[in-house]
Design a protein around this motif. Sequence first.
Motif, PDB file in Angstrom:
ATOM      1  N   LEU A   1      -9.321 105.394  83.102  1.00 37.59           N
ATOM      2  CA  LEU A   1      -9.314 106.783  83.546  1.00 37.59           C
ATOM      3  C   LEU A   1      -8.778 106.891  84.971  1.00 37.59           C
ATOM      4  O   LEU A   1      -8.085 107.852  85.316  1.00 37.59           O
ATOM      5  CB  LEU A   1     -10.732 107.354  83.476  1.00 37.59           C
TER       6      LEU A   1
ATOM      7  N   ALA B   1     -10.685 114.249  78.414  1.00 35.23           N
ATOM      8  CA  ALA B   1      -9.740 113.578  79.308  1.00 35.23           C
ATOM      9  C   ALA B   1      -8.302 113.922  78.937  1.00 35.23           C
ATOM     10  O   ALA B   1      -7.452 114.121  79.816  1.00 35.23           O
ATOM     11  CB  ALA B   1      -9.959 112.069  79.247  1.00 35.23           C
TER      12      ALA B   1
ATOM     13  N   ARG C   1     -15.572 110.713  84.887  1.00 34.49           N
ATOM     14  CA  ARG C   1     -15.481 109.252  85.010  1.00 34.49           C
ATOM     15  C   ARG C   1     -16.860 108.606  84.829  1.00 34.49           C
ATOM     16  O   ARG C   1     -16.974 107.530  84.229  1.00 34.49           O
ATOM     17  CB  ARG C   1     -14.889 108.859  86.355  1.00 34.49           C
TER      18      ARG C   1
ATOM     19  N   LYS D   1     -12.744 100.657  79.890  1.00 28.58           N
ATOM     20  CA  LYS D   1     -13.533 101.874  79.729  1.00 28.58           C
ATOM     21  C   LYS D   1     -14.849 101.764  80.480  1.00 28.58           C
ATOM     22  O   LYS D   1     -15.280 102.711  81.156  1.00 28.58           O
ATOM     23  CB  LYS D   1     -13.796 102.145  78.245  1.00 28.58           C
TER      24      LYS D   1
ATOM     25  N   GLU E   1     -17.410 109.156  72.142  1.00 29.85           N
ATOM     26  CA  GLU E   1     -16.080 108.708  72.536  1.00 29.85           C
ATOM     27  C   GLU E   1     -15.011 109.747  72.219  1.00 29.85           C
ATOM     28  O   GLU E   1     -14.139 110.043  73.042  1.00 29.85           O
ATOM     29  CB  GLU E   1     -15.735 107.375  71.868  1.00 29.85           C
TER      30      GLU E   1
ATOM     31  N   GLY F   1     -14.212 102.214  84.063  1.00 33.08           N
ATOM     32  CA  GLY F   1     -13.517 103.447  84.428  1.00 33.08           C
ATOM     33  C   GLY F   1     -12.095 103.211  84.874  1.00 33.08           C
ATOM     34  O   GLY F   1     -11.416 104.136  85.332  1.00 33.08           O
TER      35      GLY F   1
ATOM     36  N   LEU G   1     -15.220 112.799  74.670  1.00 31.43           N
ATOM     37  CA  LEU G   1     -14.786 112.457  76.013  1.00 31.43           C
ATOM     38  C   LEU G   1     -13.279 112.226  76.077  1.00 31.43           C
ATOM     39  O   LEU G   1     -12.617 112.600  77.050  1.00 31.43           O
ATOM     40  CB  LEU G   1     -15.528 111.217  76.509  1.00 31.43           C
ATOM     41  N   GLU G   2     -12.733 111.627  75.036  1.00 31.04           N
ATOM     42  CA  GLU G   2     -11.288 111.417  75.030  1.00 31.04           C
ATOM     43  C   GLU G   2     -10.548 112.748  74.930  1.00 31.04           C
ATOM     44  O   GLU G   2      -9.502 112.934  75.552  1.00 31.04           O
ATOM     45  CB  GLU G   2     -10.900 110.479  73.893  1.00 31.04           C
TER      46      GLU G   2
ATOM     47  N   TRP H   1     -17.521 108.659  81.229  1.00 28.81           N
ATOM     48  CA  TRP H   1     -16.563 107.733  80.601  1.00 28.81           C
ATOM     49  C   TRP H   1     -17.066 106.290  80.699  1.00 28.81           C
ATOM     50  O   TRP H   1     -17.010 105.528  79.740  1.00 28.81           O
ATOM     51  CB  TRP H   1     -15.220 107.885  81.281  1.00 28.81           C
ATOM     52  N   ARG H   2     -17.586 105.940  81.871  1.00 33.36           N
ATOM     53  CA  ARG H   2     -18.079 104.575  82.067  1.00 33.36           C
ATOM     54  C   ARG H   2     -19.311 104.312  81.209  1.00 33.36           C
ATOM     55  O   ARG H   2     -19.467 103.222  80.647  1.00 33.36           O
ATOM     56  CB  ARG H   2     -18.389 104.351  83.541  1.00 33.36           C
TER      57      ARG H   2
END
Length: 273
Positions: free
Chosen positions: A211, A149, A232, A205, A142, A208, A145-146, A235-236
Amino acid sequence: MREFSEDYLRRTRRGMWDDSREALEPLDLASRERILDVGCGTGELSRVLAAESPADCEVVGCDADPALLELAGEHVPVVAGDALRLPFADDAFDLVVCQALLINLPDPAAAVSEFARVSSDLVAAVEPNNAAVDVDSSVDREDALERRARRAYLDGVDTDVALGADARDAFEDAGLELLATRRYDHVRTVEPPYDEGALLEARRKATGAGLADDRETMLEGALTEAEYDDLRSAWREMGRDVVDQMETGEYEREETVPFFVTVGRVDGAESEP
């Protein structure tokens, strides 16, 4: 200027100032008579200002969004208005303050100058450095990925959402005397039992949706369509891991957003002896 929903404002500002209000000390709230909260949103900061000020001090909220003002108006008097053209006379307040507003404006110094026009004494801005957000999560990917993003978003956004302590530059450009800059870390924690807001965020989340809200901004930067689709997808998958851990009560997350409280005195205002 970007517009924000009631849900977004409440989610991102939930619990702010609950643990400590030390960073607000330079605002000298105990001596205030009339305070203006510009870009008040749903009134989270307005309520804090009212609680920390004398009982006879009037706190007024100002925002351009009527729907948000309706909510803020449950706690303080409110007036519709633009941050760059405030509907108040010169020196109408002795403190003008904003929270997470300058980061959404193309010319923060112009707004600070307008704040100074309607203040007889102090101007303050509480602004985050969104490039320095730290996430500690029980879902291993997490945080990475954050950060990925966040970099894409920062690259595509057209205002300085990482303004933070650099709000001092806007104060200096507006001709204010800088008095203080204090850091305040807003820590948002998710742990069992999970409230409805945390459950909703996890679902967003996993689908998606969160995002997707920032897709257009991300593609304004260097991120390609293919890279966005890859992000994405990952992210999913991460979101589904969050949901799975919530179902077993294992999910924990701590997010730290650094805010900086910058305070300046209007030129010609006299300090207390």
